[in-house]
Design an enzyme around this catalytic site. Structure first.
Site, PDB file in Angstrom:
ATOM      1  N   ALA A   1     -33.939 -41.316 -32.533  1.00  0.00           N
ATOM      2  CA  ALA A   1     -34.828 -40.199 -32.874  1.00  0.00           C
ATOM      3  C   ALA A   1     -34.250 -39.495 -34.089  1.00  0.00           C
ATOM      4  O   ALA A   1     -33.038 -39.510 -34.320  1.00  0.00           O
ATOM      5  CB  ALA A   1     -34.953 -39.236 -31.703  1.00  0.00           C
ATOM      6  N   ALA A   2     -35.135 -38.911 -34.863  1.00  0.00           N
ATOM      7  CA  ALA A   2     -34.726 -38.151 -36.049  1.00  0.00           C
ATOM      8  C   ALA A   2     -35.307 -36.756 -35.946  1.00  0.00           C
ATOM      9  O   ALA A   2     -36.516 -36.596 -35.767  1.00  0.00           O
ATOM     10  CB  ALA A   2     -35.193 -38.841 -37.323  1.00  0.00           C
ATOM     11  N   ALA A   3     -34.448 -35.766 -36.006  1.00  0.00           N
ATOM     12  CA  ALA A   3     -34.871 -34.374 -35.919  1.00  0.00           C
ATOM     13  C   ALA A   3     -34.670 -33.686 -37.263  1.00  0.00           C
ATOM     14  O   ALA A   3     -34.283 -34.318 -38.248  1.00  0.00           O
ATOM     15  CB  ALA A   3     -34.095 -33.667 -34.817  1.00  0.00           C
ATOM     16  N   SER A   4     -34.915 -32.390 -37.286  1.00  0.00           N
ATOM     17  CA  SER A   4     -34.873 -31.669 -38.556  1.00  0.00           C
ATOM     18  C   SER A   4     -33.462 -31.536 -39.112  1.00  0.00           C
ATOM     19  O   SER A   4     -33.273 -31.504 -40.325  1.00  0.00           O
ATOM     20  CB  SER A   4     -35.479 -30.276 -38.369  1.00  0.00           C
ATOM     21  OG  SER A   4     -34.800 -29.582 -37.340  1.00  0.00           O
ATOM     22  N   LEU A   5     -32.453 -31.446 -38.242  1.00  0.00           N
ATOM     23  CA  LEU A   5     -31.087 -31.232 -38.702  1.00  0.00           C
ATOM     24  C   LEU A   5     -30.192 -32.435 -38.499  1.00  0.00           C
ATOM     25  O   LEU A   5     -29.087 -32.480 -39.051  1.00  0.00           O
ATOM     26  CB  LEU A   5     -30.474 -30.029 -37.981  1.00  0.00           C
ATOM     27  CG  LEU A   5     -31.229 -28.704 -38.098  1.00  0.00           C
ATOM     28  CD1 LEU A   5     -30.506 -27.620 -37.326  1.00  0.00           C
ATOM     29  CD2 LEU A   5     -31.417 -28.308 -39.554  1.00  0.00           C
TER      30      LEU A   5
ATOM     31  N   GLN B   1     -29.968 -36.847 -36.683  1.00  0.00           N
ATOM     32  CA  GLN B   1     -30.639 -37.958 -36.015  1.00  0.00           C
ATOM     33  C   GLN B   1     -29.675 -38.560 -34.998  1.00  0.00           C
ATOM     34  O   GLN B   1     -28.466 -38.387 -35.081  1.00  0.00           O
ATOM     35  CB  GLN B   1     -31.121 -39.010 -37.001  1.00  0.00           C
ATOM     36  CG  GLN B   1     -30.076 -39.775 -37.762  1.00  0.00           C
ATOM     37  CD  GLN B   1     -30.688 -40.686 -38.817  1.00  0.00           C
ATOM     38  OE1 GLN B   1     -31.724 -40.372 -39.398  1.00  0.00           O
ATOM     39  NE2 GLN B   1     -30.052 -41.812 -39.070  1.00  0.00           N
ATOM     40  N   VAL B   2     -30.251 -39.250 -34.008  1.00  0.00           N
ATOM     41  CA  VAL B   2     -29.493 -39.726 -32.865  1.00  0.00           C
ATOM     42  C   VAL B   2     -29.517 -41.250 -32.841  1.00  0.00           C
ATOM     43  O   VAL B   2     -30.568 -41.873 -33.057  1.00  0.00           O
ATOM     44  CB  VAL B   2     -30.070 -39.157 -31.556  1.00  0.00           C
ATOM     45  CG1 VAL B   2     -29.274 -39.659 -30.352  1.00  0.00           C
ATOM     46  CG2 VAL B   2     -30.066 -37.632 -31.595  1.00  0.00           C
TER      47      VAL B   2
ATOM     48  N   LYS C   1     -25.055 -38.021 -32.101  1.00  0.00           N
ATOM     49  CA  LYS C   1     -25.840 -37.120 -32.944  1.00  0.00           C
ATOM     50  C   LYS C   1     -25.113 -36.943 -34.270  1.00  0.00           C
ATOM     51  O   LYS C   1     -23.979 -36.449 -34.304  1.00  0.00           O
ATOM     52  CB  LYS C   1     -26.018 -35.778 -32.232  1.00  0.00           C
ATOM     53  CG  LYS C   1     -26.884 -34.776 -32.949  1.00  0.00           C
ATOM     54  CD  LYS C   1     -27.042 -33.529 -32.088  1.00  0.00           C
ATOM     55  CE  LYS C   1     -27.899 -32.476 -32.764  1.00  0.00           C
ATOM     56  NZ  LYS C   1     -28.032 -31.266 -31.909  1.00  0.00           N
TER      57      LYS C   1
ATOM     58  N   ASP D   1     -33.727 -22.473 -26.967  1.00  0.00           N
ATOM     59  CA  ASP D   1     -34.866 -23.214 -27.529  1.00  0.00           C
ATOM     60  C   ASP D   1     -35.322 -24.311 -26.565  1.00  0.00           C
ATOM     61  O   ASP D   1     -35.297 -25.494 -26.894  1.00  0.00           O
ATOM     62  CB  ASP D   1     -34.465 -23.824 -28.875  1.00  0.00           C
ATOM     63  CG  ASP D   1     -35.669 -24.348 -29.661  1.00  0.00           C
ATOM     64  OD1 ASP D   1     -36.791 -23.887 -29.384  1.00  0.00           O
ATOM     65  OD2 ASP D   1     -35.477 -25.213 -30.534  1.00  0.00           O
TER      66      ASP D   1
END
Length: 577
Positions: free
Chosen positions: A133-137, A139-140, A154, A289
């Site tokens: 997965a790729a997030a805003s800050l 990726q995993v 991460k 969050d």
């Protein structure tokens, strides 16, 4: 020229260029030339598939992704507010929680080697180069340890610190411009909000803090059945790389997958609510969050796992009690009590009127607190509307309370998705039940002793640190008493300003008296008709005219000094460096 300044200017040009490109596209789509624009795009770029018109919400998501991680994070916060947007916009922006472009694997290798001292191929038994997965800050990536355990690694995005700092500075400058031109921006303290947002983001970039938060949250949630926080592999973690226990599951709002696995959604909702109450009201240390992408349901065990512990909050005892009373009055549908609870949690940022606040609160919140028969009070509608009333009335919650209420509404939104037939109001009922269950266990003889011991140790340390200064002050006072000389210090700064002002005015009055004498004397001389004094009469006429002009100026200056508002003088002093 500073490097940070260069970064900010370059970043500003990037943001401006991205906004211009999307702005032109949005503008064309709202005119009759939309079809012609798409045909020209297809003719120039020759795409393999025909160019189709994208809905506005899709373009907004793509715009945020192209602007970068800071704006993606803003979109995530907006999309997780729980029915704050139209459904199609909420669903599209929720993709920002996972559907973000990944960065290349060679950069992943470089970051891991710099942070942990060796490339991933040497540190892990296996390492999947394709991101999970790729997030805003970050990726995993999937990986396997030497003992066979599966982990999630991460990895922070490259150059993210510089970009985030530049983005936050740009946003703060824009917020400053808005505060100077718009009252609503001053009311919400927009610069302060952006500063808090940026500070929180930069703290999220330190994964050693996130590892500490994970350990502490695991201890907080240990007594709650069905809730879990991934364990951290500390030897394979740093400030830019975090190796966590691998969790396989689905989003907490994936109702179809949860039902297909045969899990009880009502039970899942109860576990989540009990965990939220334990964090927010019992321990005061909470996940800041908990949006659906950060709360994962493991289909095999039915356990709910809280991911991404980078954003947390803390509440002291007084705030926890007030937050608990907010739930109680919400269950009782007590509009006046809810207004009082929120008022006690707030601080004014301008002149307020409590009577007008109560009246406005009853007018706006009363209909929401009295839904049709058979329906529950929707907390995700009541709280945002109540926050609007607070802001319009001149009150503001502090940042930790705002974060706590946001976390509560996010947990309520997940509860409403798991049990939609309850219309979301069951969160309030289950929350009050959880308070009645967890509070007695938390307030017992042992916890009271521990709290008293902790406060006693704090007071003792403060007393020990201040003891030398108190001793010295006491002996000095005794010495003065023996000599018969007791010195008293008076602050006469305000009196000095008043005396100086009176002295200046008295001088003006004295000058004015002299000028008045000159005016009277010259007027008499100028009015003389004697021929022998005709020359003197002409000179006196000139003197009379000049004296009158000076007198008028002195009168204006005297009146201005007497009537000049104090606030303007004080503001001028505040503007000095």
């Amino acid at each position: 020229m500073r490097i940070s300044g260069v970064d900010e200017r370059v970043r500003l040009m990037q943001v401006y260029g991205t906004l211009s490109n999307y702005g032109v596209d949005f503008a064309y789509d709202r005119t009759r030339f939309a079809g012609f624009h798409r045909r020209m795009q297809q003719w120039v770029w020759r795409p393999p598939r025909p160019v189709v018109a994208l809905p506005p919400q899709v373009k907004a998501r793509l715009l945020l992704q192209d602007l970068g991680p800071t704006y993606v994070k803003l979109g995530q916060i907006i999309s997780s507010q729980g029915r704050a947007l139209p459904m199609e916009w909420e669903e599209e922006l929720s993709k920002l929680q996972s559907d973000v472009r990944p960065f290349p694997y060679d950069e992943v290798q470089t970051i891991i080697a710099e942070s942990l001292g060796a490339p991933p191929e040497e540190l892990y038994e296996s390492f999947d180069p394709t991101p999970l997965a790729a997030a805003s800050l970050a990726q995993v990536h999937r990986a396997t340890l030497e003992d066979g355990r599966r982990v999630a690694v991460k990895v922070q995005r490259p150059h993210i610190h510089q970009q985030l700092r530049s983005d936050v500075r740009i946003l703060m400058r824009a917020a400053g411009v808005l505060e100077r031109r718009a009252t609503w921006a001053q009311d919400v303290d927009l610069v302060g909000v952006i500063h808090e947002f940026g500070t929180t983001l930069l703290r999220e970039l330190d994964y050693s803090i996130e590892a500490y938060n994970a350990r502490r949250l695991e201890r907080v949630l240990a007594p709650i059945e069905g809730l879990h926080v991934p364990s951290v592999e500390h030897k394979l973690s740093s400030d830019r790389v975090l190796t966590l226990e691998f969790i396989e599951g689905v989003k907490s709002t994936d109702i179809e997958a949860i039902d297909a696995a045969g899990l009880d959604r009502q039970e899942l909702a109860q576990h989540l609510v009990r965990g939220a109450i334990k964090m927010l009201l019992i321990d005061g240390f909470f996940h800041g969050d908990p949006h659906p992408g950060n709360v994962v349901v493991e289909l095999e065990s039915g356990r709910m796992t809280l991911l991404d512990t980078g954003m947390v909050g803390e509440l002291d005892l007084r705030k926890r009690i007030s937050l608990g009373s907010l739930l109680l009055v919400s269950r009782n549908r007590d509009v006046a009590g809810l207004a009082q609870s929120l008022r006690s949690l707030s601080t004014p940022f301008r002149e307020t009127d409590d009577r007008a606040y109560q009246k406005m609160f009853e007018q706006r919140i009363g209909p929401l607190m009295d839904p049709p028969p058979g329906e529950k009070v929707p907390l995700t509608k009541v709280i945002p509307a109540a926050m609007d009333v607070l802001r319009d009335s001149g009150y503001r919650l502090d940042s930790q309370l705002t974060l706590a209420i946001k976390a509560m509404t996010q947990a309520e939104a997940i509860t409403a998705a798991l049990v939609p037939e309850a219309r979301g109001g069951d969160f309030v009922d289950m929350g009050v039940s959880a308070i009645e269950e967890l509070a007695p266990a938390a307030v017992n003889k042992e916890t009271i002793k521990a709290a008293v011991r902790k406060q006693g140790m704090f007071v003792a340390r403060e007393a020990i640190e201040r003891a030398p200064s108190l001793q010295e002050a006491a002996f000095r006072w005794l010495d003065q008493f023996q000599k018969g000389q007791i010195s008293v210090k008076l602050d006469l700064s305000d009196l000095d300003r008043s005396v100086n002002r009176f002295d200046a005015i008295s001088r003006l009055v004295a000058v004015a008296i002299v000028i008045t004498g000159m005016v009277v004397g010259s007027a008499i001389a100028a009015g003389s008709s004697s021929e022998s004094l005709s020359g003197l009469s002409d000179a006196a006429l000139v003197l009379y005219t000049v004296s009158m002009a000076v007198a008028v100026v002195l009168v204006v200056v005297l009146l201005w000094r007497l009537l000049r508002p104090k606030g303007r003088r004080r503001q001028r002093n505040l503007d000095l460096p």
